[in-house]
Design an enzyme around this catalytic site. Sequence first.
Site, short mmCIF file in Angstrom:
data_model
loop_
_atom_site.label_atom_id
_atom_site.label_comp_id
_atom_site.label_asym_id
_atom_site.label_seq_id
_atom_site.Cartn_x
_atom_site.Cartn_y
_atom_site.Cartn_z
N SER A 139 0.85 -1.20 0.00
CA SER A 139 0.00 0.00 0.00
C SER A 139 0.88 1.24 0.00
O SER A 139 2.03 1.21 0.45
CB SER A 139 -0.90 0.01 1.24
OG SER A 139 -1.59 1.23 1.39
N TYR A 152 -2.25 -0.23 10.53
CA TYR A 152 -2.29 -0.65 9.13
C TYR A 152 -1.00 -0.27 8.41
O TYR A 152 -0.41 -1.09 7.70
CB TYR A 152 -3.49 -0.01 8.43
CG TYR A 152 -3.63 -0.39 6.99
CD1 TYR A 152 -3.98 -1.69 6.62
CD2 TYR A 152 -3.41 0.54 5.97
CE1 TYR A 152 -4.09 -2.05 5.29
CE2 TYR A 152 -3.52 0.19 4.64
CZ TYR A 152 -3.87 -1.11 4.30
OH TYR A 152 -3.98 -1.46 2.98
#
Length: 259
Positions: A139, A152
Amino acid sequence: MKHIAGKRIWITGASGGLGERIAYLCAAEGAHVLLSARREDRLIEIKRKITEEWSGQCEIFPLDVGRLEDIARVRDQIGSIDVLINNAGFGIFETVLDSTLDDMKAMFDVNVFGLIACTKAVLPQMLEQKKGHIINIASQAGKIATPKSSLYSATKHAVLGYSNALRMELSGTGIYVTTVNPGPIQTDFFSIADKGGDYAKNVGRWMLDPDDVAAQITAAIFTKKREINLPRLMNAGTKLYQLFPALVEKLAGRALMKK
């Protein structure tokens, strides 16, 4: 993309979103797709579509990659693998104070340890055949952390570090390692990560089309592409962050605190 015809491609997190789109594109090009996810009912639906629309070869292997003890069992069931796409993952957007240790463990189990376990499971065979490709979905959050994404972002930083080291270890073996670093994608991811919908609304103009992301990933199979970074403008922001971290944190922090 006929280079993937007949190749056995294992996709985790394949029951929806990006994983589902990748499965369809690979099947349409004649690949033998091997699908894993927790939701067996969805895998059955996806297999039916692949069989009916492309007469494709598709097998399903229900799996929660957060349960590391199950990965070896499923790996043995699958047999030979040419490509592994580690797509399974999830996020929860909370402040450090409000996040829980249970959330932390769950995210690391799936996003990091599950990815590593799946990779280790396929490596011996890929090394033996002197060819393979491991594609890890990371990501942009792994390159630039933002408020309420501490856990995250930490998992995706870990994925990038692991992948970069693995790529160097496998140099000269015929096995490629690619990381995919997308910004926000219009999928069910935000039904868990952003239950209030504020973040999705705030970054709506940056949302990526999952079909476009899947197409770029599929096109990269069996190429030496090191990274896929999307969207380009957000990737430029991460490069700016490396040069001027304090400035970017000040500006981005205000905008992205709305998760």
